[in-house]
Structures are given as structure tokens and as C-alpha cells.
Motif scaffolding. Structure first.
Motif, PDB file in Angstrom:
ATOM      1  N   SER A 275       0.831  -1.210   0.000  1.00 15.83           N
ATOM      2  CA  SER A 275       0.000   0.000   0.000  1.00 15.83           C
ATOM      3  C   SER A 275       0.862   1.255   0.000  1.00 15.83           C
ATOM      4  N   ILE A 308      -6.138   0.240   1.666  1.00 11.40           N
ATOM      5  CA  ILE A 308      -5.497  -0.890   2.341  1.00 11.40           C
ATOM      6  C   ILE A 308      -4.668  -0.412   3.519  1.00 11.40           C
ATOM      7  N   PHE A 309      -3.932   0.668   3.318  1.00 13.57           N
ATOM      8  CA  PHE A 309      -2.991   1.166   4.311  1.00 13.57           C
ATOM      9  C   PHE A 309      -3.663   1.481   5.652  1.00 13.57           C
TER      10      PHE A 309
END
Length: 387
Positions: A275, A308-309
Motif C-alpha cells: 500500500s 489498504i494502508f
């Protein structure tokens, strides 16, 4: 715990709508009150500096408290924020007073995030039906809707984000009030195979993760806070900015809903690294975007970057610190994000006015690249992402 899942989802939803109002639209609020772009950067940066230290302070108080939990501290923060926002509408001069009244809730809403994340980790232990990433995904969806509405309604009315915030804080107060008082939950519900079986961060790895997060969010904040200027450079306006925020947030929602399936297959640290790389990719796409339409399409890249991060970093910091430090760990993460925002606002405002928005984007990518390199120094020793 009756309706605990629904209440936590609503809490996440309203919190991220508040983030849209008070952080993403601070440019609109202050521009509407005659503040220059460079001064907006400085003012917002000052607020972020305060939040970076105030967040861990609140987390530490909450962690050490024997009678108050995250819920009680959140209720206090919400009340103070409501009062400040109402006063900012009633007293519009002198300008310093107005700025202080606007910055107080801005700082406080940032300090809520580690408490909200920790609350989610605790609730997951009480109710297995609660999924943090899905709740966070609904928060991103709510952020998108709020951004889209504000983008339209803020044209010609820069006070609209403040009015929205007052209503949202009031709703959040009553929802939090209805949630249970979970006294001593940290001591009663800390046994977790996922936490205990993980190899903790070494000091070097913890430092690398924190530095990486800070630098990535220097990049993120520059591109996020000065999206209005990026849009204007391509012929757009605040309405296009709101649409861009909405598309990005919708993309994040997709990622966060899909994450529970991905976590069972991939290493958390590898997802963290992947990410981070996607932050750089988004910067490159933004820099070369020739039109407003293409720039809006670029926001879809959030699905593999920020989308996502965000939940992965929350899970990772929760797993890589002892259960007794769960609230503090989220405080460290939030402070890293906030400090990145500080530097991003300070640097971004100056760069935009002196070098132009295109060069600003280019320079911001150097921060993302350095942050990604720092994150890649972390070893991949970790179980798959079950939490």
C-alpha cells in the motif's frame, strides 16, 4: 451487548463525516474568511502539531484511568467541540478568536481517532460479529457522501462545514452515550492468540514504521489539502474537489470491505509495504493528469493505496505492541499520521505559492518515496493477517 455492532458502525460513520467537514474542508472554511493559502497551511499545521501531542496525551490518560474508558473521554471531547463550533459562528471577529474556535474542534476530532480505533479493537473481543475494517469501510463511504454533499453546498457558503459538524457532533454524542461503559476492559479481555503469537517490533522497526507513516502522510496531506488548487489548475472548482474526495472514499470503501478476505491470505507487513508503494503510484498519476476527468479517475487508485494502508496499519500497530499498550499504540499511529499532516500543510502551502502546484506534487512524491523505503526496512516476520 445489544446493538453494539450497529452502534460502533454509526460511530465510525459519523466520525469520518466529521473528518470530511473539519479537516478536508478547512481550506474552504478559512478561505471563505479571507485567509491566504500559505497562512491556511500554517494555521492548520499549528492545529495538527497540537493534535499530535494531545492525542497521545489523551490516550495515556485513558490507558491509566481506573474509572474512565475511551467512551467517557470521547464524550468530553465531543461536548467541548460542539461549544467551540457554535461560538465560531456567533463570534466572527477578531479573526484570532475565530481561528482558535475553529481549530479547537479540528484538534479534538483528530485526537478522537486513537480512542475510536482502540474502542474497535476492544469491541471485537466482546462481539465477534464486529469487523473493524468493514466498520472503517462504512466510515469511508460516509466520508464520500458527506464530501459530495459539502462540495455542492459549500459553493458560496463557507460556513456549511461548520454547521454540518455541529449536527454530526450532537449525533455522535448521543450514540456514544448509548454505548456501554466497559470498565477495565483492557485487563479483562486482552488474551488474543494473534497478538501473543506475533513477534513484536524491534525499536528499529517501530521507528522505521513511524518514520514511514509520517513521510507518506506528508505526501498525502499535500495532495489532499491542496486538492482545490490542483483542481483549479486544471479548470475545476470546489465542486470537483468534493467529487474527487468522494470517488477516493468510495474506492477506500471497496478495499476495506474486501480486506477481511485478503488478510487471511497475505502477510500484514507485506500489505503494509504494498500500500505504501501505491501512494507513490497515485502521485505519479496525479502529476501527469491532463484534465479534471482524468484526475477524478486517478482517485480510484485509493482502492490499493490508502484503502489498504489505513486498516492494515491499525491492525499492525495493535498486534506489534503489548495488549496493555493497545491505546498508546494507536496514539503513536495517529500521531505519526498527524505529524505527517503538519509537515505536509506547512511545506505544501509554501510550495504552492512559490513553485506552483505541479512542482509541489513532484516534490511531495520524494517524501512518499523516502517513507516507502523506510517501511521496506521492516522484516516480513509475521503471521498472515488474521486478527
Amino acid at each position: 451487548m445489544k446493538n453494539l455492532k450497529l452502534k460502533y458502525i454509526l460511530t465510525q460513520s459519523i466520525f469520518w463525516m466529521l473528518m470530511a467537514c473539519l479537516t478536508s474542508y478547512i481550506n474552504v472554511i478559512l478561505t471563505g474568511r479571507g485567509i491566504s493559502v500559505s497562512n491556511i497551511g500554517i494555521i492548520a499545521a499549528v492545529g495538527s502539531v497540537i493534535a499530535a501531542f494531545f492525542g497521545p496525551f489523551i490516550s495515556q490518560l485513558c490507558e491509566n484511568s481506573k474509572s474512565k474508558t475511551e467512551r467517557e473521554y470521547m464524550l468530553i471531547v465531543i461536548l467541548v467541540s460542539i461549544i467551540s463550533l457554535i461560538l465560531s459562528l456567533l463570534f466572527r471577529s477578531p479573526i484570532i478568536t475565530v481561528l482558535i474556535l475553529i481549530l479547537i474542534p479540528n484538534v479534538l476530532v483528530l485526537s478522537l481517532q486513537p480512542l475510536l480505533n482502540s474502542l474497535g479493537m476492544n469491541y471485537m473481543q466482546l462481539d465477534k460479529n464486529i469487523d473493524f475494517s468493514k466498520a472503517r469501510g462504512i466510515g469511508a463511504f460516509s466520508y464520500a457522501i458527506c464530501s459530495l454533499i459539502l462540495g455542492k453546498m459549500s459553493v458560496g457558503n463557507s460556513d456549511m462545514p461548520i454547521i454540518f459538524s455541529i449536527v454530526l457532533f450532537a449525533l455522535l454524542f448521543f450514540i456514544m452515550l448509548s454505548q456501554p461503559h466497559l470498565e477495565n476492559i483492557n485487563s479483562l479481555h486482552t488474551s488474543s492468540e494473534a497478538v501473543e503469537s506475533d513477534i513484536p517490533f524491534s525499536k528499529k522497526e517501530a521507528t522505521a514504521a513511524i518514520i514511514g507513516v509520517i513521510l507518506l502522510f506528508v505526501f498525502y496531506q499535500i495532495n489532499h489539502s491542496f486538492m482545490l488548487q490542483i483542481m483549479e489548475n486544471l479548470g475545476g472548482d470546489s465542486s470537483h474537489m468534493g467529487l474527487a474526495f468522494s470517488i477516493a472514499a468510495f474506492s477506500e470503501t471497496v478495499a476495506m470491505f474486501a480486506l477481511p478476505k485478503v488478510l487471511g491470505k497475505y502477510n500484514l507487513i507485506k500489505l503494509f509495504k504494498f500500500s505504501a508503494v501505491m501512494f507513490i503510484v497515485k502521485g505519479i498519476l496525479t502529476y501527469f493528469a491532463p484534465t479534471v476527468g482524468i484526475l477524478l479517475a486517478v482517485q480510484l487508485s485509493q482502492v490499493v493505496g490508502f484503502g489498504i494502508f489505513t486498516p492494515v496499519s491499525v491492525y499492525l500497530f495493535s498486534r506489534k505492541f503489548p495488549p496493555s499498550m493497545r491505546i498508546r499504540a494507536q496514539g503513536y499511529l495517529t500521531s505519526s499520521i498527524t505529524l505527517g499532516g503538519v509537515f505536509g500543510l506547512l511545506i505544501g502551502g509554501i510550495l504552492v505559492e512559490n513553485l506552483g502546484i505541479a512542482n509541489t506534487i513532484l516534490i511531495s512524491m520524494l517524501f512518499a518515496l523516502t517513507g516507502t523505503i523506510s517501511i521496506f526496512t521492516i522484516k516480513n516476520i509475521n503471521q498472515k493477517g488474521s486478527v
